[in-house]
Design an enzyme around this catalytic site. Structure first.
Site, PDB file in Angstrom:
ATOM      1  N   ASN A  74      62.548 -16.756   2.897  1.00  0.00           N
ATOM      2  CA  ASN A  74      62.083 -16.666   4.287  1.00  0.00           C
ATOM      3  C   ASN A  74      60.591 -16.306   4.406  1.00  0.00           C
ATOM      4  O   ASN A  74      60.166 -15.695   5.380  1.00  0.00           O
ATOM      5  CB  ASN A  74      62.981 -15.719   5.090  1.00  0.00           C
ATOM      6  CG  ASN A  74      63.010 -14.321   4.508  1.00  0.00           C
ATOM      7  OD1 ASN A  74      62.310 -14.031   3.548  1.00  0.00           O
ATOM      8  ND2 ASN A  74      63.805 -13.450   5.094  1.00  0.00           N
ATOM      9  N   GLU A 133      55.562   1.352   0.205  1.00  0.00           N
ATOM     10  CA  GLU A 133      55.365  -0.020  -0.273  1.00  0.00           C
ATOM     11  C   GLU A 133      53.885  -0.304  -0.546  1.00  0.00           C
ATOM     12  O   GLU A 133      53.560  -0.983  -1.529  1.00  0.00           O
ATOM     13  CB  GLU A 133      55.946  -1.017   0.743  1.00  0.00           C
ATOM     14  CG  GLU A 133      57.468  -0.958   0.789  1.00  0.00           C
ATOM     15  CD  GLU A 133      58.101  -1.851   1.842  1.00  0.00           C
ATOM     16  OE1 GLU A 133      59.351  -1.878   1.896  1.00  0.00           O
ATOM     17  OE2 GLU A 133      57.389  -2.531   2.608  1.00  0.00           O
TER      18      GLU A 133
HETATM   19  P1  GDP Z   1      63.847  -8.267   6.337  1.00  0.00           P
HETATM   20  O1  GDP Z   1      63.440  -6.830   6.548  1.00  0.00           O
HETATM   21  O2  GDP Z   1      63.779  -9.092   7.591  1.00  0.00           O
HETATM   22  O3  GDP Z   1      63.089  -8.921   5.203  1.00  0.00           O
HETATM   23  O4  GDP Z   1      65.396  -8.286   5.951  1.00  0.00           O
HETATM   24  P2  GDP Z   1      66.327  -7.345   5.025  1.00  0.00           P
HETATM   25  O5  GDP Z   1      65.660  -6.033   4.736  1.00  0.00           O
HETATM   26  O6  GDP Z   1      67.682  -7.317   5.667  1.00  0.00           O
HETATM   27  O7  GDP Z   1      66.482  -8.168   3.669  1.00  0.00           O
HETATM   28  C1  GDP Z   1      65.473  -8.191   2.709  1.00  0.00           C
HETATM   29  C2  GDP Z   1      65.345  -9.595   2.155  1.00  0.00           C
HETATM   30  O8  GDP Z   1      66.546  -9.913   1.458  1.00  0.00           O
HETATM   31  C3  GDP Z   1      65.223 -10.704   3.205  1.00  0.00           C
HETATM   32  O9  GDP Z   1      63.907 -10.875   3.679  1.00  0.00           O
HETATM   33  C4  GDP Z   1      65.711 -11.917   2.438  1.00  0.00           C
HETATM   34  O10 GDP Z   1      64.691 -12.427   1.562  1.00  0.00           O
HETATM   35  C5  GDP Z   1      66.819 -11.303   1.585  1.00  0.00           C
HETATM   36  N1  GDP Z   1      68.131 -11.482   2.248  1.00  0.00           N
HETATM   37  C6  GDP Z   1      68.610 -10.836   3.347  1.00  0.00           C
HETATM   38  N2  GDP Z   1      69.832 -11.277   3.666  1.00  0.00           N
HETATM   39  C7  GDP Z   1      70.140 -12.223   2.738  1.00  0.00           C
HETATM   40  C8  GDP Z   1      71.286 -13.058   2.514  1.00  0.00           C
HETATM   41  O11 GDP Z   1      72.284 -13.008   3.250  1.00  0.00           O
HETATM   42  N3  GDP Z   1      71.223 -13.915   1.438  1.00  0.00           N
HETATM   43  C9  GDP Z   1      70.138 -13.964   0.603  1.00  0.00           C
HETATM   44  N4  GDP Z   1      70.142 -14.816  -0.432  1.00  0.00           N
HETATM   45  N5  GDP Z   1      69.049 -13.200   0.785  1.00  0.00           N
HETATM   46  C10 GDP Z   1      69.052 -12.351   1.839  1.00  0.00           C
END
Ligand code: GDP
Length: 140
Positions: A114, A128
């Site tokens: 993403n 970080e």
């Molecule tokens: P962010 O803070 O928006 O980046 O989201 P999160 O902290 O929930 O997750 C960290 C990162 O883990 C995300 O940016 C994605 O790259 C990855 N990620 C989150 N959810 C998923 C998932 O359901 N599948 C996979 N493959 N990667 C995920």
């Protein structure tokens, strides 16, 4: 309004597609200033350490493999309410849910690949930034 710093990563799916300039333009147009920046290829150990908070989540292995699959650009962004502002500019984690015009809506390939990371709170931003930058690397 408070002048803050946040930590950002332009992820491997974006560096692979040569999108770093377009993504940095979104930060700058959104009112954030790049005050530190470097292009690195993370080691597995670095990626596992950086994402340790997610180590029990089912996608942890996939996430680490992805983050070391190519170069990334780590940055410190500065601006008014930079942490929240950056999260707005990035858009929701899942590009299908990201607001129109956000980085993830325009560029992300999937919920995993993403395009960008951004700190989610002042304490994580501090940790970080310190994970990748010395204070002397940051020039505001
Ligand atoms: P962010 O803070 O928006 O980046 O989201 P999160 O902290 O929930 O997750 C960290 C990162 O883990 C995300 O940016 C994605 O790259 C990855 N990620 C989150 N959810 C998923 C998932 O359901 N599948 C996979 N493959 N990667 C995920």
């Amino acid at each position: 309004m408070v002048l803050e710093r946040t930590f950002s990563i332009i992820k491997p799916d974006a560096t692979r597609r040569n999108l770093t300039g377009k993504i940095i333009a979104k930060f700058e147009e959104g009112g954030l200033r790049v005050v530190a920046s470097k292009r690195i290829h993370m080691t597995r150990k670095q990626a596992e350490g950086f994402y340790a908070v997610h180590k029990d989540r089912p996608f942890f292995g996939e996430l680490v493999d992805f983050m070391i699959s190519g170069p990334v650009v780590v940055q410190v962004l500065e601006g008014q309410n930079a942490i929240a502002r950056n999260r707005e500019i990035m858009g929701a984690t899942d590009p299908k849910k990201a607001a129109p015009g956000s980085i993830r809506a325009e560029f992300a390939e999937s919920i995993g690949e993403n395009s960008v990371h951004g700190s989610d709170a002042p304490e994580t931003a501090k940790d970080e930034i310190a994970f990748f930058f010395a204070g002397s690397d940051i020039v505001g």
